[in-house]
Scaffold this active site. Structure first.
Site, PDB file in Angstrom:
ATOM      1  N   SER A   1      43.424  50.124  41.211  1.00 51.73           N
ATOM      2  CA  SER A   1      42.394  51.019  41.046  1.00 51.73           C
ATOM      3  C   SER A   1      43.226  52.544  41.076  1.00 51.73           C
ATOM      4  O   SER A   1      44.081  52.579  41.496  1.00 51.73           O
ATOM      5  CB  SER A   1      41.675  51.007  42.662  1.00 51.73           C
ATOM      6  OG  SER A   1      40.916  52.030  42.757  1.00 51.73           O
TER       7      SER A   1
ATOM      8  N   TYR B   1      42.613  49.978  51.879  1.00 49.35           N
ATOM      9  CA  TYR B   1      42.403  49.655  50.461  1.00 49.35           C
ATOM     10  C   TYR B   1      43.235  50.451  49.622  1.00 49.35           C
ATOM     11  O   TYR B   1      43.916  49.856  48.793  1.00 49.35           O
ATOM     12  CB  TYR B   1      40.768  50.233  50.115  1.00 49.35           C
ATOM     13  CG  TYR B   1      40.418  49.587  48.652  1.00 49.35           C
ATOM     14  CD1 TYR B   1      39.807  48.627  48.470  1.00 49.35           C
ATOM     15  CD2 TYR B   1      40.312  50.758  47.723  1.00 49.35           C
ATOM     16  CE1 TYR B   1      39.676  48.285  46.983  1.00 49.35           C
ATOM     17  CE2 TYR B   1      39.971  50.684  46.310  1.00 49.35           C
ATOM     18  CZ  TYR B   1      39.557  49.222  45.998  1.00 49.35           C
ATOM     19  OH  TYR B   1      39.211  49.081  44.732  1.00 49.35           O
TER      20      TYR B   1
HETATM   21  N1  LIG Z   1      33.985  48.942  41.000  1.00 55.59           N
HETATM   22  C1  LIG Z   1      34.734  49.684  41.123  1.00 55.59           C
HETATM   23  O1  LIG Z   1      34.236  50.931  41.211  1.00 55.59           O
HETATM   24  C2  LIG Z   1      36.216  49.524  41.294  1.00 55.59           C
HETATM   25  C3  LIG Z   1      36.904  50.571  40.897  1.00 55.59           C
HETATM   26  C4  LIG Z   1      38.312  50.287  40.874  1.00 55.59           C
HETATM   27  C5  LIG Z   1      38.871  48.799  41.064  1.00 55.59           C
HETATM   28  N2  LIG Z   1      38.150  48.123  41.319  1.00 55.59           N
HETATM   29  C6  LIG Z   1      38.566  46.499  41.687  1.00 55.59           C
HETATM   30  O2  LIG Z   1      37.800  45.832  40.766  1.00 55.59           O
HETATM   31  C7  LIG Z   1      38.123  44.620  40.965  1.00 55.59           C
HETATM   32  C8  LIG Z   1      36.730  43.854  40.823  1.00 55.59           C
HETATM   33  O3  LIG Z   1      35.692  44.311  41.637  1.00 55.59           O
HETATM   34  P1  LIG Z   1      34.304  44.482  41.054  1.00 55.59           P
HETATM   35  O4  LIG Z   1      34.154  46.102  41.172  1.00 55.59           O
HETATM   36  O5  LIG Z   1      33.866  43.554  39.613  1.00 55.59           O
HETATM   37  O6  LIG Z   1      33.385  44.035  42.429  1.00 55.59           O
HETATM   38  P2  LIG Z   1      32.830  42.580  42.626  1.00 55.59           P
HETATM   39  O7  LIG Z   1      31.428  42.639  41.748  1.00 55.59           O
HETATM   40  O8  LIG Z   1      32.125  42.866  44.240  1.00 55.59           O
HETATM   41  O9  LIG Z   1      33.423  41.392  42.388  1.00 55.59           O
HETATM   42  C9  LIG Z   1      34.323  41.135  43.596  1.00 55.59           C
HETATM   43  C10 LIG Z   1      34.697  39.642  43.139  1.00 55.59           C
HETATM   44  O10 LIG Z   1      35.691  39.267  44.160  1.00 55.59           O
HETATM   45  C11 LIG Z   1      35.357  37.757  44.576  1.00 55.59           C
HETATM   46  N3  LIG Z   1      35.934  37.800  46.077  1.00 55.59           N
HETATM   47  C12 LIG Z   1      35.762  38.511  46.920  1.00 55.59           C
HETATM   48  N4  LIG Z   1      36.199  38.019  48.190  1.00 55.59           N
HETATM   49  C13 LIG Z   1      36.738  36.960  47.794  1.00 55.59           C
HETATM   50  C14 LIG Z   1      37.339  35.735  48.565  1.00 55.59           C
HETATM   51  N5  LIG Z   1      37.764  36.077  49.741  1.00 55.59           N
HETATM   52  N6  LIG Z   1      37.728  34.587  47.819  1.00 55.59           N
HETATM   53  C15 LIG Z   1      37.539  34.599  46.506  1.00 55.59           C
HETATM   54  N7  LIG Z   1      36.832  35.293  45.744  1.00 55.59           N
HETATM   55  C16 LIG Z   1      36.627  36.544  46.378  1.00 55.59           C
HETATM   56  C17 LIG Z   1      33.843  38.085  44.566  1.00 55.59           C
HETATM   57  O11 LIG Z   1      33.347  36.598  44.583  1.00 55.59           O
HETATM   58  P3  LIG Z   1      32.555  35.792  45.762  1.00 55.59           P
HETATM   59  O12 LIG Z   1      31.714  36.578  46.610  1.00 55.59           O
HETATM   60  O13 LIG Z   1      31.706  34.963  44.950  1.00 55.59           O
HETATM   61  O14 LIG Z   1      33.823  35.252  46.318  1.00 55.59           O
HETATM   62  C18 LIG Z   1      33.531  38.826  43.435  1.00 55.59           C
HETATM   63  O15 LIG Z   1      33.454  37.601  42.217  1.00 55.59           O
HETATM   64  C19 LIG Z   1      38.814  44.604  42.543  1.00 55.59           C
HETATM   65  O16 LIG Z   1      39.857  44.291  42.535  1.00 55.59           O
HETATM   66  C20 LIG Z   1      38.382  45.785  42.969  1.00 55.59           C
HETATM   67  O17 LIG Z   1      38.833  46.377  43.922  1.00 55.59           O
HETATM   68  C21 LIG Z   1      36.691  48.112  41.225  1.00 55.59           C
END
Ligand SMILES: NC(=O)c1ccc[n+]([C@@H]2O[C@H](COP(=O)([O-])OP(=O)(O)OC[C@H]3O[C@@H](n4cnc5c(N)ncnc54)[C@H](OP(=O)(O)O)[C@@H]3O)[C@@H](O)[C@H]2O)c1
Length: 249
Positions: A132, A145
């Protein structure tokens, strides 16, 4: 076009957001994709739609990873799963810190530990880690984080030293704000929370889409074999990182 050289992928965070989009892309490109997340019903829907193989498990359960992963020949490991928290370290509970470290960092390390020996043996592999901009810049947000994402940045670089001389590539993708459910989860994850998070974080802003992030990952995966795309930072054009703050006393 080296994507064709990869046969099998393991994608975490596959139930929603960036992970689900990546599963669509990789299955569409003909790879066998193992999809990990906790939400079994969403994974089943994804499996029916894409042909991915669902594994409903908690990434904090290292024993479950140790049982599953050695049975797979993973060419592409995509560590997409992640959690965030509100506030900063002053507001943190023990659970907040544990969840951030366990899912954002420890699970990534364990999956690398469990997949890399097979990649070395086959002399073929690609690890994609999502960090990130929080791992690269200081701004107000949850300190733990930021710390876990900075660790993912360093880890992504360090693995390349461990596999020097092998045809194994490591790519870190560092996004700014992407429109996903990650913010709504901190508000409880209900449909009302999703609406509230949409209003707070996305309405009126141009955010990145999951397609934008998947395009970046595909660029790295499809690059020629002699080329390692180490780090891609992507942000909305109307978002800038950093800024200097000086508190007046
Ligand atoms: N969105 C942003 O603005 C942003 C920016 C920079 C970086 N990121 C990074 O991008 C990545 C993806 O995030 P996203 O934005 O796509 O968010 P998201 O839609 O909330 O997806 C998060 C995913 O992680 C899984 N997860 C969470 N806790 C888990 C656990 N204990 N065991 C197994 N799976 C787990 C969730 O699935 P379940 O709940 O089904 O387990 C879900 O599939 C993350 O690493 C985040 O830090 C996001």
């Amino acid at each position: 076009m080296t994507l064709e050289k990869y046969r099998t992928a393991l994608v975490t965070g596959a139930s929603t957001g960036i992970g689900a989009k990546l599963v669509e892309r990789l299955t569409g490109a003909g790879l066998t994709v193992h999809a990990i997340a906790r939400d079994a019903s969403r994974l089943d829907e994804l499996a029916q739609r894409t042909g991915a193989i669902p594994h409903a498990l908690d990434l904090g359960d290292t024993a479950a990873l140790e049982e599953l992963v050695p049975t797979l020949e993973v060419d592409v490991l995509a560590n997409i799963a992640g959690v965030s928290r509100m506030g900063n370290v002053l507001d943190s509970s023990r659970d907040d810190i544990d969840a951030l470290v366990d899912i954002n960092l420890a699970a990534v390390l364990h999956l690398v530990r469990l997949t890399l020996p097979g990649m070395v043996e086959r002399d073929r592999g690609h690890i994609v880690n999502i960090s990130s901009i929080a791992g690269h810049y200081n701004f107000f947000g949850h300190t733990a984080y930021h710390a876990t994402k900075a660790a993912v940045h360093q880890l992504s670089r360090q693995i390349r030293n461990d596999v020097l001389g092998r045809r194994i590539r490591v790519t870190e993708i560092s996004p700014g704000r992407v429109e996903t459910e990650i913010f709504a989860r901190n508000l409880g994850g209900s449909p009302e929370a999703i609406a509230e998070a949409h209003k707070t974080y996305f309405e009126g802003y141009e955010s990145l889409t999951t397609d934008d992030v998947a395009n970046s990952i595909e660029f790295a995966l499809r690059s020629p074999e002699h080329m390692n795309v180490g780090l891609i930072e992507i942000m909305p054009t109307y978002q800038v990182p950093g800024g200097l703050t000086f508190d007046r006393h």
